[in-house]
Design a protein around this motif. Sequence first.
Motif, mmCIF file in Angstrom:
data_model
loop_
_atom_site.group_PDB
_atom_site.id
_atom_site.type_symbol
_atom_site.label_atom_id
_atom_site.label_comp_id
_atom_site.label_asym_id
_atom_site.label_seq_id
_atom_site.Cartn_x
_atom_site.Cartn_y
_atom_site.Cartn_z
ATOM 1 N N LEU A 174 12.026 11.028 -0.254
ATOM 2 C CA LEU A 174 13.257 10.229 -0.215
ATOM 3 C C LEU A 174 13.322 9.411 1.073
ATOM 4 O O LEU A 174 13.719 8.249 1.062
ATOM 5 N N CYS A 177 11.701 6.160 0.948
ATOM 6 C CA CYS A 177 12.340 5.088 0.168
ATOM 7 C C CYS A 177 13.358 4.294 0.983
ATOM 8 O O CYS A 177 13.795 3.225 0.561
ATOM 9 N N SER A 184 9.857 -4.217 -4.378
ATOM 10 C CA SER A 184 10.943 -4.790 -5.170
ATOM 11 C C SER A 184 11.987 -5.475 -4.296
ATOM 12 O O SER A 184 12.875 -6.142 -4.802
ATOM 13 N N ASP A 186 14.454 -4.398 -2.913
ATOM 14 C CA ASP A 186 15.797 -3.850 -3.018
ATOM 15 C C ASP A 186 16.127 -3.081 -1.741
ATOM 16 O O ASP A 186 15.245 -2.506 -1.126
ATOM 17 N N ARG A 188 17.497 0.140 -0.206
ATOM 18 C CA ARG A 188 17.728 1.463 -0.762
ATOM 19 C C ARG A 188 18.150 2.476 0.304
ATOM 20 O O ARG A 188 17.593 2.517 1.401
ATOM 21 N N GLU A 446 4.724 5.872 -5.105
ATOM 22 C CA GLU A 446 5.693 5.058 -5.829
ATOM 23 C C GLU A 446 5.091 3.740 -6.307
ATOM 24 O O GLU A 446 5.209 3.376 -7.468
ATOM 25 N N VAL A 450 4.681 2.678 -10.212
ATOM 26 C CA VAL A 450 5.409 1.547 -10.800
ATOM 27 C C VAL A 450 4.445 0.479 -11.305
ATOM 28 O O VAL A 450 4.557 -0.022 -12.426
ATOM 29 N N LYS B 318 22.060 -11.259 -8.106
ATOM 30 C CA LYS B 318 22.997 -11.183 -9.234
ATOM 31 C C LYS B 318 23.836 -12.435 -9.292
ATOM 32 O O LYS B 318 24.171 -12.999 -8.273
ATOM 33 N N ASP C 29 23.346 6.362 -5.004
ATOM 34 C CA ASP C 29 22.898 5.100 -4.421
ATOM 35 C C ASP C 29 22.008 4.323 -5.386
ATOM 36 O O ASP C 29 22.042 3.097 -5.430
ATOM 37 N N ASP C 32 22.941 1.334 -7.723
ATOM 38 C CA ASP C 32 23.343 0.085 -7.107
ATOM 39 C C ASP C 32 22.181 -0.921 -7.040
ATOM 40 O O ASP C 32 22.347 -2.019 -6.547
ATOM 41 N N TYR C 33 20.991 -0.522 -7.526
ATOM 42 C CA TYR C 33 19.823 -1.378 -7.314
ATOM 43 C C TYR C 33 19.747 -2.490 -8.346
ATOM 44 O O TYR C 33 20.088 -2.310 -9.508
ATOM 45 N N THR C 34 19.242 -3.638 -7.896
ATOM 46 C CA THR C 34 19.157 -4.776 -8.797
ATOM 47 C C THR C 34 17.908 -4.698 -9.673
ATOM 48 O O THR C 34 17.866 -5.238 -10.753
ATOM 49 N N ASP C 35 16.869 -4.033 -9.169
ATOM 50 C CA ASP C 35 15.575 -4.109 -9.834
ATOM 51 C C ASP C 35 15.240 -2.784 -10.505
ATOM 52 O O ASP C 35 15.399 -1.716 -9.914
ATOM 53 N N ASP C 37 12.426 -1.577 -11.106
ATOM 54 C CA ASP C 37 11.293 -0.898 -10.472
ATOM 55 C C ASP C 37 11.728 0.008 -9.332
ATOM 56 O O ASP C 37 10.993 0.900 -8.938
ATOM 57 N N SER C 38 12.896 -0.247 -8.765
ATOM 58 C CA SER C 38 13.183 0.425 -7.506
ATOM 59 C C SER C 38 13.928 1.744 -7.669
ATOM 60 O O SER C 38 14.059 2.472 -6.709
ATOM 61 N N VAL C 40 13.366 4.173 -10.313
ATOM 62 C CA VAL C 40 12.645 5.233 -11.027
ATOM 63 C C VAL C 40 12.237 6.350 -10.066
ATOM 64 O O VAL C 40 12.521 7.522 -10.285
ATOM 65 N N PHE C 41 11.596 5.952 -8.988
ATOM 66 C CA PHE C 41 11.018 6.929 -8.072
ATOM 67 C C PHE C 41 12.076 7.739 -7.320
ATOM 68 O O PHE C 41 12.085 8.968 -7.408
ATOM 69 N N PRO C 42 12.996 7.072 -6.592
ATOM 70 C CA PRO C 42 13.986 7.875 -5.874
ATOM 71 C C PRO C 42 14.813 8.760 -6.796
ATOM 72 O O PRO C 42 15.167 9.881 -6.424
ATOM 73 N N VAL C 45 12.723 11.816 -7.682
ATOM 74 C CA VAL C 45 12.559 12.707 -6.533
ATOM 75 C C VAL C 45 13.869 13.411 -6.210
ATOM 76 O O VAL C 45 13.893 14.633 -5.996
ATOM 77 N N ALA C 46 14.968 12.679 -6.229
ATOM 78 C CA ALA C 46 16.258 13.291 -5.914
ATOM 79 C C ALA C 46 16.574 14.371 -6.945
ATOM 80 O O ALA C 46 17.051 15.466 -6.594
#
Lengths: 502, 318, 156
Positions: A174, A177, A184, A186, A188, A446, A450, B318, C29, C32-35, C37-38, C40-42, C45-46
């Motif tokens: 975590l 990330c 991406s 983003d 995080r 990751e 992906v 967005k 959290d 809140d992601y736009t993508d 791809d971002s 899936v992983f967190p 894991v969480a």
Amino acid sequence: MDSLAYLLAALTPYHIALAIGGVVAGTVVGSLPGLTATMAVAVLIPITFSMEPASALILMGAIYTGAIYGGAYAAILLNTPGTPSAIATTFDGYPMAKRGDGDLAITLACIASVCGGLVGALFLLFLAPPLANVALAFGPVEYFWLAILGLTLISALSQGNLLKGLIGACFGLLLSCIGVAEISADVRLTFGSHTLLGGIEVVSALIGLYCIPVLIDLVATPDRHLEVEDVSRGFRLREALGISWRSKFNLARSSVLGTLVGILPGAGGSIAGLVAYSEARRASKQQRHFGHGAPEGVQATESANNATVGGGFIPTLVLGIPGTPPDAVILGALLIQGVRTGPNLFTEHGSIVYVFIWGLLIATVLMLPTGLFIGRYAYRFIVTVPKALLVPTVAFMTLIGTYAIRNSVSDVVIMIVLGVVGWILGRLGFSASPIVLGLILGSIAEQGFVQGWIIGAAADNLWGEFFGRPIAMAIFAFILLSLFSPLLLSRFRVKREIAGAD
Amino acid sequence: MLTFKRLILAPLCAVLLMLSAGAIAEYPEKPISYVIPFGPGGESDITARHQQPFFKNKFGQDLVISYKPGGGGAVGWAQLNEMPGDGYNIMGVNLPHIIVKPLQKDVGFKTSDLALIYMFHYTPDAVVVKADSQFKTLKDMIDYAKKNPGKLTFSGSGKGTANHLAQVTFDKLAGIKTTYVAFKGTGASVTALLGKQVGAQWGYTSVGAKHSDKVRLLAVAMEQRHPRFPDVPTFKELGFDIVSGAYRGIAMPSSTPEEVRVKLSAMIGRINADGEFKKRMENDGFALVDVDYKGMKAFMDEKKAGYAAAAKEAGVIK
Amino acid sequence: MPTEAQCRDTGGIIVAAIFIFIGVLALWDTFDYTDADSFVFPRTVAGAMIVFCIALIAWSLVRPIDAATRGAESTPRRVGLVAAMLVAALLMPYAGFLLSGLLAFAAIVWLAMYDPWTRRRLIVYPLVGSAIVLGFYFLFTRVLLVPLPIGRLFIG
């Protein structure tokens, strides 16, 4: 004979001076946590503008290989990897130092580093063009499985409580990330904090998680930092050579593994060390000793990470794809000098490439005397300096080193906070290594996952993408082996003991 | 908080300015720190390294390059304005990053916060395939993509980047559907192409220059053909209105006095005008542009509108 | 009742609970992601972390662990060390690296001092300390060209 001419060209006093200077400077840089090989090489670039390409390469290669070795000092003496490559060195190096064998561990590390460095450079010399294809054969899915293979080490590192190890690893994943996602883009897990935007920098996290707990415990008691029986014991070279000879297979296997991992552009020295460590542990008859000061652990890691130097140059010079981060800097320096990498480099510009490779070999050999010598001083300093000076010196080094990684005060604060968290967790049985493993392998796992998923979905063949590629399957087999071999082995042993009954 | 800081800083700077007015006449009189907000070895690093010796030659002082990677550049840019505005701190900036990132989320800076001095080159987007690929021309590729929607995979550097925006725009213009696989940088994306993990790459002309023996460019996103690749057509020639790429330039802390900004702008312009510099840059596949301090606002206004629209189309904002 | 040799792993349970909280926070959290791809992983894991934590809590309630014995250790010195380092880090942008580094060094010498302060040590330690700090400072700023903070106090 051509190669003799190249060797002689590499043996000029000027080049030998560059090699010695490079190795010494590199060792010092590598031994300071926070200063990495990448940074040392980057600082040098303006100096190399006025040099011949071969000389510039020798200097940068020598610094690089010296830095990778120097990382072992802090790993062994302070439980803090001086460079990320030396993470796995801490697992056994620090316990060795704790019980009074720090000098032996450093000498072993030096011998192993020279072995690994030589193997890597010899592969570069003789097999570079065919081996470069390894770099291309590794796709996203292979990287994903490689990261998972690295994560299987958790079971070995969680010291008794596997659940705590797994939780720590998830926490590390975590942490990896946090910040602006590398692909991406983003944002995080920052929860609105600008400090966290840049993510957790791996080297500063290493310093925090490994070094700060040591300092916190050092300051709490009047005891000496390391056991010392007799400071003037010498290098213990004879003893170290004997141990090295006995584990020659371990050294050879780790060096080859290190070279191969070094060729992979997405991996690097830290992964090479971890993979070699895990394989050495799996192959050893005394798995229980690993993590409690087994010399084989230090040897495996140190030979593998120095082998990545030669290995990393293979795709760099043949394909123009840097194998490791320092290679990326070196490649940039070559581009600016107008040297075009590629297979032609080996045939048409032999005077650059082969002189450089011989220079790298010479530098690696020179690392034996210089490394032993500097290691001696590092050891003496750490064991003889009074605690009231040792603790502030190391603390100051963590501050300046962490800052220097990317000139950031935020990283320093994050480092200290992670250190305190690591200390508290360590007290409660959550060791730091699974967290570090998660942090290092997180982004590789990751991204590989992906990307593999997208490519597999585009081809309507997700299963085939993840489970149908030969190299991926080979790594997968190793994952199964590391997970289940301890079980199978112990059962096998029980049976044999019953059958043998002696 | 910010205004408070400015209240204190502004008069202080003014005093400092007056004190050092004489010194600025000889700017630069000491080495200039040049921060690259990315890691070493990338294109931002390499182009800065190209400038390094020319700067030293022409102005007698060193450009000292250091790195502040993180957040795709955001970490560096968010801290730019906290650096001393004495003219001795400069930072590399990249388009479309500095436009797209702040539009996505709060990343600690806004496009308008950055005092942009000069845009000195750009790397044009290009469609790259392996030398042994079945696609000889862009038309081959479009035909294949039309027959197999979604099957053709492109590697590219990151999302919300020049590569990604070009892919989305091109898909729309050509009426095709392709799959974009983001990698963490141009290096990783080229490796995926060479290893045949993907069918093609949205890369840059610099990829074609660096790996000239192994790849082929199908089209470049430039107004005119690149001098290094006289045989590669532009998208415009083929009927697609795409001129795009990653622009790179230099910014200074917003507290830097106007006089110094103009001076630095002229200095970077002089490096760009050097024939040897131009030759080296073009040989590596870059294309020089000259957007100086005066022309910056018009240039940025145009780019902001264009990139924002493309990023919205690509779904990264967005 | 836990005996002296064995006790319930209360610390482990508390940490697991905190990690569950962190895991939930992370999951929240990810929405809140736009993508695509971002997250899936967190998210995976969480989720895994929460499951492991619940398992650990359940396990700890059943199984006692060996109580650790600890010798005489000084908690104030520990806190002091961390505080000194944090203060130095936060002071850096204002006081500059050199000054905050020297202050932290001095504070930590004092914290790590278990031997009596003899006259010799009173002279030697500050000298050695300053030499180390200055040496590193010059190594980093002059040789490695790291722009260490000078401090707003000094540049206005």
